[in-house]
Design an enzyme around this catalytic site. Structure first.
Site, mmCIF file in Angstrom:
data_model
loop_
_atom_site.group_PDB
_atom_site.id
_atom_site.type_symbol
_atom_site.label_atom_id
_atom_site.label_comp_id
_atom_site.label_asym_id
_atom_site.label_seq_id
_atom_site.Cartn_x
_atom_site.Cartn_y
_atom_site.Cartn_z
ATOM 1 C CG LEU A 62 13.995 31.068 -13.293
ATOM 2 C CD1 LEU A 62 13.760 29.569 -13.246
ATOM 3 C CD2 LEU A 62 14.755 31.463 -14.541
ATOM 4 C CB CYS A 63 9.018 34.290 -15.931
ATOM 5 S SG CYS A 63 7.362 34.855 -16.323
ATOM 6 N N PRO A 64 7.631 34.484 -12.843
ATOM 7 C CG PRO A 64 5.597 34.776 -11.662
ATOM 8 C CD PRO A 64 6.656 33.738 -12.018
ATOM 9 C CG ASP B 245 13.601 34.580 -17.012
ATOM 10 O OD1 ASP B 245 13.756 34.095 -18.153
ATOM 11 O OD2 ASP B 245 12.563 34.411 -16.342
ATOM 12 C CG ASP C 137 7.867 38.119 -19.241
ATOM 13 O OD1 ASP C 137 7.153 37.807 -20.216
ATOM 14 O OD2 ASP C 137 8.400 37.281 -18.488
#
Length: 88
Positions: free
Chosen positions: A26-28, A53, A59
């Site tokens: 998942l981010c980041p 994700d 992003d």
């Protein structure tokens, strides 16, 4: 025929120099991994990122815009998101 049946990357597989598997992250984390991969790549090389994700769609676009790398393409295949980035 479904969208998945006609999935084609924007470049040939043989033109990909590095494959980054960020599935399940998942981010980041996917963008952080991409940052390291770009740092290790030579100018002109292509990195393919596979992620699960959905935020990577925005992003990675922002990452490329901010750092000046070329986003060759992005595709969705089921629950997976694919990105192709050329280091500039």
């Amino acid at each position: 025929m479904t969208k998945e049946d006609i999935f084609e990357p924007p470049i040939a597989e043989t033109d990909v120099d590095h494959i980054l598997d960020a599935t399940g992250l998942l981010c980041p984390e996917p963008v952080m991994m991409l940052h390291n991969a770009v740092r290790d790549a030579n100018t002109g090389e292509v990195i393919q990122v596979m992620a699960t994700d959905p935020s990577t769609m925005k992003d990675i676009l922002r990452f490329c815009d901010f750092l000046g790398h070329e986003l060759i393409g992005q595709k969705t295949l089921g629950d997976a998101y694919y990105h192709w980035i050329r280091k500039v």
